[in-house]
Design an enzyme around this catalytic site. Sequence first.
Site, PDB file in Angstrom:
ATOM      1  N   PRO A   1     -97.819  36.327 -44.527  1.00  0.00           N
ATOM      2  CG  PRO A   1     -98.774  38.071 -43.296  1.00  0.00           C
ATOM      3  CD  PRO A   1     -98.901  36.598 -43.549  1.00  0.00           C
TER       4      PRO A   1
ATOM      5  CE1 TYR B   1    -105.577  26.356 -41.376  1.00  0.00           C
ATOM      6  CE2 TYR B   1    -106.644  28.217 -40.312  1.00  0.00           C
ATOM      7  CZ  TYR B   1    -106.012  27.666 -41.401  1.00  0.00           C
ATOM      8  OH  TYR B   1    -105.804  28.430 -42.527  1.00  0.00           O
TER       9      TYR B   1
ATOM     10  CG  HIS C   1    -108.612  25.254 -46.373  1.00  0.00           C
ATOM     11  ND1 HIS C   1    -108.537  24.902 -45.048  1.00  0.00           N
ATOM     12  CD2 HIS C   1    -107.444  25.900 -46.634  1.00  0.00           C
ATOM     13  CE1 HIS C   1    -107.387  25.312 -44.537  1.00  0.00           C
ATOM     14  NE2 HIS C   1    -106.710  25.912 -45.481  1.00  0.00           N
TER      15      HIS C   1
ATOM     16  NE  ARG D   1     -95.766  28.497 -45.460  1.00  0.00           N
ATOM     17  CZ  ARG D   1     -97.026  28.147 -45.169  1.00  0.00           C
ATOM     18  NH1 ARG D   1     -97.371  27.994 -43.908  1.00  0.00           N
ATOM     19  NH2 ARG D   1     -97.922  27.961 -46.128  1.00  0.00           N
ATOM     20  N   GLY D   2     -92.327  33.287 -41.003  1.00  0.00           N
ATOM     21  CA  GLY D   2     -91.348  33.671 -39.991  1.00  0.00           C
ATOM     22  C   GLY D   2     -90.001  34.088 -40.540  1.00  0.00           C
ATOM     23  CG  PHE D   3     -87.027  34.061 -44.483  1.00  0.00           C
ATOM     24  CD1 PHE D   3     -85.786  33.543 -44.152  1.00  0.00           C
ATOM     25  CD2 PHE D   3     -87.091  35.047 -45.462  1.00  0.00           C
ATOM     26  CE1 PHE D   3     -84.628  33.991 -44.785  1.00  0.00           C
ATOM     27  CE2 PHE D   3     -85.944  35.499 -46.101  1.00  0.00           C
ATOM     28  CZ  PHE D   3     -84.710  34.967 -45.757  1.00  0.00           C
TER      29      PHE D   3
END
Length: 334
Positions: free
Chosen positions: A206, A55, A126, A209-211
């Site tokens: 969860p 990240y 990862h 991704r903003g949807f």
Amino acid sequence: MHDRQLGPFQVSAIGLGCMNLSHAYGTPPSAEQGERLLLAALDAGVTLFDTAALYGFGANETLVGRVLKAHRSKFTLASKGGMAGVTGDDGTVRRVIDGRPEAVRRNCEDSLRRLQTDVIDLYYLHRWDKKVPIEESVGEMGRLVQEGKVRTLGLSEVSAATLRRAHAEHPITALQTEYSLWTRNPEIAVLQACRELGVAFVAFSPVARGFLCGELRDVSTLDAKDIRKSMPRFDPDHYAANLRLLPAYEALAREAGCTPAQLALAWLLHKGDDIIPIPGTTRLAHLHDDLAAADIRLSEGLVARLEALVNEKTVSGNRYGAQARSEVDTEEFA
């Protein structure tokens, strides 16, 4: 904040995915904004913070380490290796998946320095490097446990079969994979495998991704560097189809007496006490909205209608593009 069991750790039922503060969704917030959000999460009772070497190519671990080192005893720290940034001869940094033992060890030691800590509580692979037997990568991670650099091990985006192989090499404490109403792949096999082995399930992305927050109506507004631009579900045609699910979804949220984001998180919490969602955000209002989902209770009837509305058959488009799909080991629906 309610607690859930994550191996030997008692953690908040909702953790914080720290990626958004440095990576993936366009221009990240300032370091000052990131610091405010991390400390607000700690003050609000979050005791699981999730970061990774990848990240921001180390920037996120550096931020988390600097801001939270004075509070290290108050939370469980999770990070990830086996996928990190590597600087080429031309000076550019590129993402590399490398599960060789020497790479996993180097990633971990770099992470420890950036995080300004002596030990990482939960250390994930990862991505499984498919060129390296999972036993070799996990075996080296097990040696990091023996040396006291890591307390417990995790895996990210692997199948039930790979989880079982890894767990036979060294006990796995947690498996982290995308899981939400619109990404139901864990229900194929790996969630059940986790339960059979006593492995906690950590759900990233969860709120889809903003949807499932209901705020992103026009994907043309996404930043050029936003990773969602490479995801088929956010392609304009697929997204237009997916938007048709939102009015009924938002009506169910109103019926449950919560926001759309809270409904997505409450659904995951409802699916089992062994599931720990780690939403990420850059905004304090969203942080507090997310954490309040821990107090929401859903009826079985509402859950059934919710699952019938948003599922692998009603969502349009794959969650990853071809390249990203080739890099994960998770089961897929036919």
